[in-house]
Design a protein around this motif. Structure first.
Motif, PDB file in Angstrom:
ATOM      1  N   ARG A   1       0.832  -1.211   0.000  1.00  0.00           N
ATOM      2  CA  ARG A   1       0.000   0.000   0.000  1.00  0.00           C
ATOM      3  C   ARG A   1       0.865   1.259   0.000  1.00  0.00           C
ATOM      4  NH1 ARG A   1      -1.671   2.542   4.954  1.00  0.00           N
ATOM      5  NH2 ARG A   1      -0.507   1.817   6.774  1.00  0.00           N
ATOM      6  N   HIS A   2       2.081   1.142   0.539  1.00  0.00           N
ATOM      7  CA  HIS A   2       2.987   2.295   0.557  1.00  0.00           C
ATOM      8  C   HIS A   2       3.767   2.431  -0.741  1.00  0.00           C
ATOM      9  CE1 HIS A   2       2.079   2.698   4.774  1.00  0.00           C
ATOM     10  NE2 HIS A   2       2.600   1.522   5.053  1.00  0.00           N
ATOM     11  N   MET A   3       3.685   1.426  -1.599  1.00  0.00           N
ATOM     12  CA  MET A   3       4.478   1.414  -2.826  1.00  0.00           C
ATOM     13  C   MET A   3       3.686   1.868  -4.047  1.00  0.00           C
ATOM     14  SD  MET A   3       6.437  -2.252  -2.157  1.00  0.00           S
ATOM     15  CE  MET A   3       7.476  -2.153  -3.620  1.00  0.00           C
ATOM     16  N   LEU A   4       2.400   2.157  -3.871  1.00  0.00           N
ATOM     17  CA  LEU A   4       1.534   2.441  -5.016  1.00  0.00           C
ATOM     18  C   LEU A   4       1.989   3.664  -5.810  1.00  0.00           C
ATOM     19  CD1 LEU A   4      -1.996   1.706  -3.484  1.00  0.00           C
ATOM     20  CD2 LEU A   4      -0.540   0.188  -4.854  1.00  0.00           C
ATOM     21  N   GLY A   5       2.566   4.650  -5.144  1.00  0.00           N
ATOM     22  CA  GLY A   5       2.977   5.877  -5.826  1.00  0.00           C
ATOM     23  C   GLY A   5       4.389   5.841  -6.362  1.00  0.00           C
ATOM     24  N   LEU A   6       5.022   4.688  -6.289  1.00  0.00           N
ATOM     25  CA  LEU A   6       6.444   4.614  -6.629  1.00  0.00           C
ATOM     26  C   LEU A   6       6.737   5.068  -8.057  1.00  0.00           C
ATOM     27  CD1 LEU A   6       9.178   3.847  -5.477  1.00  0.00           C
ATOM     28  CD2 LEU A   6       8.745   1.477  -6.156  1.00  0.00           C
ATOM     29  N   PHE A   7       5.830   4.762  -8.989  1.00  0.00           N
ATOM     30  CA  PHE A   7       6.067   5.138 -10.393  1.00  0.00           C
ATOM     31  C   PHE A   7       5.146   6.265 -10.840  1.00  0.00           C
ATOM     32  CE2 PHE A   7       7.573   0.773  -9.937  1.00  0.00           C
ATOM     33  CZ  PHE A   7       8.859   0.906 -10.448  1.00  0.00           C
ATOM     34  N   ALA A   8       4.645   7.046  -9.904  1.00  0.00           N
ATOM     35  CA  ALA A   8       3.721   8.148 -10.220  1.00  0.00           C
ATOM     36  C   ALA A   8       4.307   9.036 -11.314  1.00  0.00           C
ATOM     37  CB  ALA A   8       3.445   8.973  -8.966  1.00  0.00           C
ATOM     38  N   GLY A   9       3.481   9.307 -12.327  1.00  0.00           N
ATOM     39  CA  GLY A   9       3.906  10.169 -13.416  1.00  0.00           C
ATOM     40  C   GLY A   9       4.750   9.491 -14.470  1.00  0.00           C
ATOM     41  N   ARG A  10       4.959   8.183 -14.321  1.00  0.00           N
ATOM     42  CA  ARG A  10       5.788   7.452 -15.267  1.00  0.00           C
ATOM     43  C   ARG A  10       4.945   6.441 -16.035  1.00  0.00           C
ATOM     44  NH1 ARG A  10       8.732   9.082 -11.008  1.00  0.00           N
ATOM     45  NH2 ARG A  10      10.930   9.607 -11.313  1.00  0.00           N
TER      46      ARG A  10
ATOM     47  N   HIS B   1       4.849  -4.790 -15.928  1.00  0.00           N
ATOM     48  CA  HIS B   1       4.007  -3.867 -16.698  1.00  0.00           C
ATOM     49  C   HIS B   1       4.682  -2.500 -16.825  1.00  0.00           C
ATOM     50  CE1 HIS B   1       0.492  -6.486 -17.007  1.00  0.00           C
ATOM     51  NE2 HIS B   1       0.672  -6.820 -15.743  1.00  0.00           N
ATOM     52  N   VAL B   2       5.350  -2.085 -15.763  1.00  0.00           N
ATOM     53  CA  VAL B   2       6.069  -0.813 -15.806  1.00  0.00           C
ATOM     54  C   VAL B   2       7.212  -0.895 -16.808  1.00  0.00           C
ATOM     55  CG1 VAL B   2       7.466   0.808 -14.465  1.00  0.00           C
ATOM     56  CG2 VAL B   2       5.465  -0.268 -13.420  1.00  0.00           C
ATOM     57  N   THR B   3       7.979  -1.978 -16.724  1.00  0.00           N
ATOM     58  CA  THR B   3       9.123  -2.145 -17.626  1.00  0.00           C
ATOM     59  C   THR B   3       8.677  -2.145 -19.080  1.00  0.00           C
ATOM     60  OG1 THR B   3      10.259  -3.446 -15.925  1.00  0.00           O
ATOM     61  CG2 THR B   3      11.086  -3.610 -18.179  1.00  0.00           C
ATOM     62  N   ALA B   4       7.600  -2.881 -19.349  1.00  0.00           N
ATOM     63  CA  ALA B   4       7.095  -2.952 -20.726  1.00  0.00           C
ATOM     64  C   ALA B   4       6.606  -1.592 -21.205  1.00  0.00           C
ATOM     65  CB  ALA B   4       5.968  -3.979 -20.815  1.00  0.00           C
TER      66      ALA B   4
ATOM     67  N   GLN C   1       9.555   0.735 -21.875  1.00  0.00           N
ATOM     68  CA  GLN C   1      10.259   0.388 -23.103  1.00  0.00           C
ATOM     69  C   GLN C   1       9.481   0.882 -24.326  1.00  0.00           C
ATOM     70  OE1 GLN C   1      10.743  -3.859 -22.723  1.00  0.00           O
ATOM     71  NE2 GLN C   1      12.682  -3.659 -21.586  1.00  0.00           N
ATOM     72  N   GLU C   2       8.167   0.726 -24.256  1.00  0.00           N
ATOM     73  CA  GLU C   2       7.321   1.175 -25.360  1.00  0.00           C
ATOM     74  C   GLU C   2       7.348   2.686 -25.503  1.00  0.00           C
ATOM     75  OE1 GLU C   2       2.587   0.950 -26.571  1.00  0.00           O
ATOM     76  OE2 GLU C   2       3.456  -0.637 -25.343  1.00  0.00           O
ATOM     77  N   ALA C   3       7.443   3.360 -24.352  1.00  0.00           N
ATOM     78  CA  ALA C   3       7.461   4.830 -24.370  1.00  0.00           C
ATOM     79  C   ALA C   3       8.859   5.382 -24.632  1.00  0.00           C
ATOM     80  CB  ALA C   3       6.931   5.369 -23.040  1.00  0.00           C
ATOM     81  N   GLY C   4       9.838   4.491 -24.643  1.00  0.00           N
ATOM     82  CA  GLY C   4      11.202   4.930 -24.902  1.00  0.00           C
ATOM     83  C   GLY C   4      11.853   5.586 -23.705  1.00  0.00           C
TER      84      GLY C   4
END
Length: 336
Positions: free
Chosen positions: A287-296, A326-329, A332-335
Motif C-alpha cells: 500500500r505504501h508502494m503504489l505511488g512509486l512510479f507516479a507520473g511514469r 508492466h512498468v518495464t514494458a 520500453q514502449e514509451a522509450g
C-alpha cells in the motif's frame, strides 16, 4: 543511534510524521530511496507507551536510521518516561507533536491545542530533555484559531527554546480546532512561509525546518537557499516518493546517486519475503508502494495489479514482480 551533528545534518530534509502512513514499512521503503533524509514515525501517544505498554509501536528496522520518534502528550512526567523508552528503543530523536489538529488529539490535550499553552510545552520539553539521551525537538503550527501568528509564534519559540529545545519543524499554517477537519486543516488555512523565514532571522541560533504544502525538491531547495535549516515534506514524499527521495541525496546533501524505481522494488523483495514469513500480509507493505512510479509510464497498471492482488491468498513477491513487468514494458514502449 545517530549522533547529534549527523542527525542535525539529516534534518536538512525530512519526511513528515503522518498518521496511518509513515509506519515502519513505509519508512523502510523511503530509506531505500534516500540514505540521508531524516524519517519520522507516526505519532505515538505517551499514554499508549507508559500506561498501555504498547511497546510494539516502537518496532523499527535498523536500516531506517536516522529515524525520529514523534510523541503526543501533555503530561510532563509521562512524556519524560515515553522519551526515555523511545531513546532506549534506539530512536535518534524524540519529537513532540504540537501541530496535529484532530479531535482525538485535542481530547487528550495534546497536538495543536498546546499552541495555547507554551509554558506547558516548555515544561514537557524540559522533562523530556532531562530523561532522554537523544535530542528532543518540537513540531508546531504558526498558531491556532484566532491567535495572531506574528505574536504567538515568536513567543512560543522563545519559551520552548528557553527550556532547551534547539530544533523546530514549523507547519506554516494555522490550525482551526473547531470547524475544520484534520484534512481541511492541511489545505484550507493559508500558508505563511515568510513568517517562518522571519523566525529564522529572529532566532538565528535555532535550527528551523519549514513544513506545509511543499511539493518538489526545487521548492525545498529554494527555502534552504533563503536561509532555513531544513525542509519537511509530507504528502508529496508519500504520493510521489521517487520524485522527492530518489534524488534527494544528490540534490540536497551533495552525495550519492539517484535511485531508480526498479532498483527500489528489487531491494524491497527480501524485506517483503521476511515480512510474509513472519505472518505479515503483502498489502501492509505494498500500500505504501503504489505511488512509486507516479507520473511514469506503466504507473496505472502497477497500482492496479498491486491494489487488486495484494490481499489475495498467497500473494507475495511474485505479484510485485508481475506489477513491475508492466512498468518495464510500458517504459520500453514509451522509450523511457
Amino acid at each position: 543511534m545517530t549522533d547529534k551533528p549527523l542527525i542535525t545534518k539529516a534534518a536538512r530534509l525530512s519526511v513528515a510524521p503522518m498518521m496511518d502512513w509513515t509506519d515502519r514499512h513505509c519508512r523502510y521503503l523511503h530509506r531505500l530511496m534516500s540514505s540521508e533524509t531524516l524519517l519520522y514515525t507516526e505519532m505515538v501517544t505517551s499514554p499508549a507507551l507508559v500506561r498501555g505498554g504498547a511497546l510494539h509501536l516502537l518496532d523499527h528496522d535498523p536500516a531506517e536510521h536516522p529515524v525520529a520518534l514523534q510523541l503526543g502528550g501533555s503530561d510532563p512526567a509521562e512524556l519524560a518516561e515515553a522519551a526515555r523508552i523511545g531513546a532506549g528503543a534506539g530512536y535518534d530523536e524524540i519529537n513532540l507533536n504540537v501541530g496535529c489538529p484532530s479531535d482525538r488529539v485535542q481530547s487528550g490535550t495534546f497536538g495543536a491545542v498546546l499552541m495555547k499553552q507554551p509554558d506547558l510545552v516548555a515544561t514537557c520539553c524540559a522533562a523530556m530533555i532531562e530523561a532522554s539521551p537523544v535530542e528532543v525537538t518540537v513540531k508546531c503550527r504558526i498558531g491556532v484559531d484566532d491567535q495572531d501568528p506574528e505574536a504567538v509564534l515568536p513567543d512560543f519559540l522563545e519559551r520552548v527554546s528557553d527550556a532547551g529545545v534547539t530544533r523546530f519543524a514549523i507547519h506554516a499554517r494555522k490550525a482551526w480546532l473547531q470547524g475544520l477537519s484534520p484534512k481541511e486543516n492541511r489545505d484550507i488555512p493559508p500558508l505563511d512561509y515568510p513568517l517562518v523565514h522571519r523566525m529564522k532571522d529572529r532566532f538565528p541560533h535555532l535550527h528551523l525546518s519549514i513544513n506545509g504544502g511543499i511539493q518538489t525538491l526545487d521548492e525545498a531547495q529554494a527555502h534552504l537557499d533563503q536561509g532555513l535549516d531544513g525542509v519537511m515534506i509530507g504528502r508529496a514524499a508519500y504520493h510521489t516518493p521517487l520524485d522527492i527521495l530518489g534524488s534527494a541525496d544528490r540534490r540536497i546533501y551533495g552525495r550519492g546517486t539517484d535511485r531508480s524505481g526498479e532498483a527500489v522494488v528489487h531491494a524491497m523483495l527480501p524485506y517483503i519475503a521476511e515480512h510474509l514469513e513472519s505472518g505479515g500480509k503483502l498489502g501492509q507493505i505494498t500500500r505504501h508502494m503504489l505511488g512509486l512510479f507516479a507520473g511514469r509510464a506503466g504507473a496505472r497498471m502497477w497500482r492496479r495489479v498491486l491494489s487488486e492482488g495484494a490481499h489475495k491468498p498467497g500473494a507475495g513477491p511474485d505479484l510485485v514482480l508481475e506489477a513491475l513487468s508492466h512498468v518495464t514494458a510500458a517504459q520500453q514502449e514509451a522509450g523511457e
